[in-house]
Scaffold this motif. Structure first.
Motif, PDB file in Angstrom:
ATOM      1  N   ALA A 277      45.239   4.350  71.510  1.00  0.00           N
ATOM      2  CA  ALA A 277      44.923   4.449  72.932  1.00  0.00           C
ATOM      3  C   ALA A 277      44.583   3.042  73.398  1.00  0.00           C
ATOM      4  O   ALA A 277      43.965   2.287  72.653  1.00  0.00           O
ATOM      5  CB  ALA A 277      43.736   5.378  73.141  1.00  0.00           C
ATOM      6  N   ALA A 278      45.002   2.672  74.597  1.00  0.00           N
ATOM      7  CA  ALA A 278      44.790   1.305  75.057  1.00  0.00           C
ATOM      8  C   ALA A 278      44.618   1.260  76.562  1.00  0.00           C
ATOM      9  O   ALA A 278      45.054   2.157  77.289  1.00  0.00           O
ATOM     10  CB  ALA A 278      45.992   0.442  74.649  1.00  0.00           C
ATOM     11  N   GLY A 279      43.980   0.193  77.018  1.00  0.00           N
ATOM     12  CA  GLY A 279      43.865  -0.053  78.455  1.00  0.00           C
ATOM     13  C   GLY A 279      45.090  -0.825  78.920  1.00  0.00           C
ATOM     14  O   GLY A 279      45.603  -1.674  78.187  1.00  0.00           O
TER      15      GLY A 279
ATOM     16  N   TYR B 157      33.951  -2.418  76.321  1.00  0.00           N
ATOM     17  CA  TYR B 157      35.206  -2.637  77.040  1.00  0.00           C
ATOM     18  C   TYR B 157      35.144  -4.013  77.703  1.00  0.00           C
ATOM     19  O   TYR B 157      34.107  -4.664  77.712  1.00  0.00           O
ATOM     20  CB  TYR B 157      35.411  -1.524  78.078  1.00  0.00           C
ATOM     21  N   GLU B 158      36.260  -4.429  78.294  1.00  0.00           N
ATOM     22  CA  GLU B 158      36.397  -5.799  78.756  1.00  0.00           C
ATOM     23  C   GLU B 158      35.709  -6.040  80.103  1.00  0.00           C
ATOM     24  O   GLU B 158      35.711  -5.174  80.982  1.00  0.00           O
ATOM     25  CB  GLU B 158      37.889  -6.154  78.890  1.00  0.00           C
TER      26      GLU B 158
ATOM     27  N   VAL C 160      45.434  -3.441  75.952  1.00  0.00           N
ATOM     28  CA  VAL C 160      44.324  -3.923  75.120  1.00  0.00           C
ATOM     29  C   VAL C 160      43.641  -2.756  74.436  1.00  0.00           C
ATOM     30  O   VAL C 160      43.443  -1.704  75.030  1.00  0.00           O
ATOM     31  CB  VAL C 160      43.308  -4.746  75.966  1.00  0.00           C
ATOM     32  N   GLY C 161      43.309  -2.957  73.162  1.00  0.00           N
ATOM     33  CA  GLY C 161      42.634  -1.907  72.407  1.00  0.00           C
ATOM     34  C   GLY C 161      41.844  -2.487  71.253  1.00  0.00           C
ATOM     35  O   GLY C 161      41.687  -3.707  71.142  1.00  0.00           O
ATOM     36  N   MET C 162      41.350  -1.598  70.394  1.00  0.00           N
ATOM     37  CA  MET C 162      40.415  -2.012  69.347  1.00  0.00           C
ATOM     38  C   MET C 162      40.907  -1.639  67.947  1.00  0.00           C
ATOM     39  O   MET C 162      40.108  -1.395  67.040  1.00  0.00           O
ATOM     40  CB  MET C 162      39.045  -1.361  69.602  1.00  0.00           C
TER      41      MET C 162
ATOM     42  N   THR D  99      45.555   4.742  78.549  1.00  0.00           N
ATOM     43  CA  THR D  99      44.595   5.766  78.988  1.00  0.00           C
ATOM     44  C   THR D  99      43.863   5.365  80.259  1.00  0.00           C
ATOM     45  O   THR D  99      43.232   6.207  80.899  1.00  0.00           O
ATOM     46  CB  THR D  99      43.543   6.039  77.892  1.00  0.00           C
ATOM     47  N   ASN D 100      43.905   4.085  80.608  1.00  0.00           N
ATOM     48  CA  ASN D 100      43.160   3.596  81.775  1.00  0.00           C
ATOM     49  C   ASN D 100      43.735   2.255  82.194  1.00  0.00           C
ATOM     50  O   ASN D 100      44.382   1.576  81.400  1.00  0.00           O
ATOM     51  CB  ASN D 100      41.672   3.428  81.410  1.00  0.00           C
TER      52      ASN D 100
ATOM     53  N   ALA E  40      43.302  -1.601  82.979  1.00  0.00           N
ATOM     54  CA  ALA E  40      42.389  -2.672  82.564  1.00  0.00           C
ATOM     55  C   ALA E  40      42.818  -3.956  83.283  1.00  0.00           C
ATOM     56  O   ALA E  40      43.065  -4.992  82.684  1.00  0.00           O
ATOM     57  CB  ALA E  40      42.414  -2.839  81.042  1.00  0.00           C
TER      58      ALA E  40
ATOM     59  N   ALA F 214      36.640   1.377  82.238  1.00  0.00           N
ATOM     60  CA  ALA F 214      36.960   2.558  81.442  1.00  0.00           C
ATOM     61  C   ALA F 214      35.695   3.201  80.885  1.00  0.00           C
ATOM     62  O   ALA F 214      34.705   2.520  80.634  1.00  0.00           O
ATOM     63  CB  ALA F 214      37.875   2.165  80.295  1.00  0.00           C
TER      64      ALA F 214
ATOM     65  N   VAL G 110      39.103   7.832  78.511  1.00  0.00           N
ATOM     66  CA  VAL G 110      40.084   7.487  77.478  1.00  0.00           C
ATOM     67  C   VAL G 110      40.531   8.755  76.744  1.00  0.00           C
ATOM     68  O   VAL G 110      41.725   8.987  76.515  1.00  0.00           O
ATOM     69  CB  VAL G 110      39.492   6.433  76.509  1.00  0.00           C
TER      70      VAL G 110
HETATM   71  N1  HPA Z   1      39.945  -1.585  76.388  1.00  0.00           N
HETATM   72  C1  HPA Z   1      39.867  -1.588  75.046  1.00  0.00           C
HETATM   73  N2  HPA Z   1      40.184  -0.538  74.303  1.00  0.00           N
HETATM   74  C2  HPA Z   1      40.618   0.564  74.914  1.00  0.00           C
HETATM   75  C3  HPA Z   1      40.726   0.643  76.308  1.00  0.00           C
HETATM   76  C4  HPA Z   1      40.357  -0.505  77.085  1.00  0.00           C
HETATM   77  O1  HPA Z   1      40.426  -0.513  78.334  1.00  0.00           O
HETATM   78  N3  HPA Z   1      41.185   1.887  76.606  1.00  0.00           N
HETATM   79  C5  HPA Z   1      41.363   2.532  75.427  1.00  0.00           C
HETATM   80  N4  HPA Z   1      41.016   1.737  74.400  1.00  0.00           N
END
Ligand code: HPA
Length: 295
Positions: A135-137, A214-215, A231-233, A256-257, A259, A267, A272
């Motif tokens: 999952a990532a922004g 988050y950022e 961007v993700g982790m 998922t959102n 960024a 987020a 998410v």
């Molecule tokens: N930033 C970092 N990791 C994430 C994000 C985000 O906006 N959404 C889902 N994982």
């Protein structure tokens, strides 16, 4: 060893100790798989990010075998909501596959080395192709929550690397190349699968940060400036160990959102998870088209 004072090696899990842990985890998985000889030599593997556990249903109904992470030695548990923490072995049209449903994240306190013990143990069974998901922004302003992005490349901006410490020569070389880490031929197959599934597919660069915060807006601006689309982790550390071992890689981010620096509010984990559920349907449909092409 020289350099053992480095904070990055402070967990003591490197060199011979890391090798031992990976070996014992591999042995435990191999002995569980021995109960189902048809699954004993997996050629495909996948790592499922938040909310993507449904991919398991794409496996042939039988044979299947499930192993909880807590029953595999040296594997950090998957403790984040939306992460199952089980290894599922099965097949796709007869090709044996292992799905890792849930992952340990570096932000939980694990070094990249410790967080990749399970994956390295699985790849050592002879896996040729790995599919990673997360999952990532969305840093790219054109991306919307629910979009699926094919990962074209990554930027490891997390401050760690799973290959820090003595090289484990049985897996791969000291200085592995990372050019075309996300296999161009597999990416072409993914685009074809997306056409067949009828859903749009984005494509772009994934940036891995350590999280868990988050950022900030300034960070989002910076990440977009350095070429990031999402961007993700997670993920980059997994791709690095896979490429080190010569395994072909394909990756997808579920956006998922937003960024982007002008986003209304940042987020939340709930957002998410919720958008992950919606986008997961698309990604699972795409994987349904894709996996048989890889098998
Ligand atoms: N930033 C970092 N990791 C994430 C994000 C985000 O906006 N959404 C889902 N994982």
């Amino acid at each position: 060893m020289a350099g053992a004072h480095l904070a990055n090696l402070a967990d003591g899990i490197y060199g011979a100790e890391l090798d031992r842990r990976i070996g014992e985890a591999t042995a435990a998985i191999a002995s569980a798989l021995a109960a189902q000889p048809a699954l004993a030599q997996p050629r495909l593997a996948a790592v499922l990010g938040s909310g993507l556990g449904g991919v398991v249903e794409l496996l042939d109904p039988a044979p299947r075998l499930t192993l909880a992470y807590r029953d595999i030695p040296h594997v950090p548990g998957a403790t984040v909501e939306g992460h199952a923490g089980v290894l599922v072995a099965g097949s796709v049209r007869g090709t044996p596959m292992i799905i890792l449903s849930g992952r340990a994240h570096p932000y939980e306190g694990y070094s990249h080395r410790e967080a990749t013990i399970l994956l390295r143990a699985v790849l050592a069974l002879g896996v040729e192709t790995l599919v990673v998901t997360n999952a990532a922004g969305g840093l790219n302003p054109d991306f919307e929550p629910g979009d699926v992005m094919l990962i074209a490349d990554h930027v490891n901006h997390s401050g760690d690397n799973p290959l820090y410490g003595p090289n484990l020569d049985r897996f791969g070389p000291r200085f592995p190349p990372m050019t075309d880490a996300y296999d161009p031929i597999l990416r072409a197959a993914a685009r074809e699968a997306a056409l067949a599934s009828g859903d749009p597919l984005r494509e772009g660069v994934y940036v891995m940060l350590s999280g868990p915060s988050y950022e900030t807006r300034a960070e989002m601006r910076m990440l977009r400036t350095i070429g990031g689309d999402a961007v993700g982790m997670s993920t980059a550390h997994e791709v690095i160990v896979a490429r080190h071992a010569g395994v072909r890689v394909l990756g997808f981010s579920l956006i998922t959102n937003k960024a982007t620096e002008d986003v209304e509010a940042g987020a939340t984990h709930e957002e998410v998870i919720e958008m992950g559920r919606i986008g997961a349907k698309r990604l699972i449909a795409l994987m349904g088209e894709l996996l048989p092409r890889l098998a």
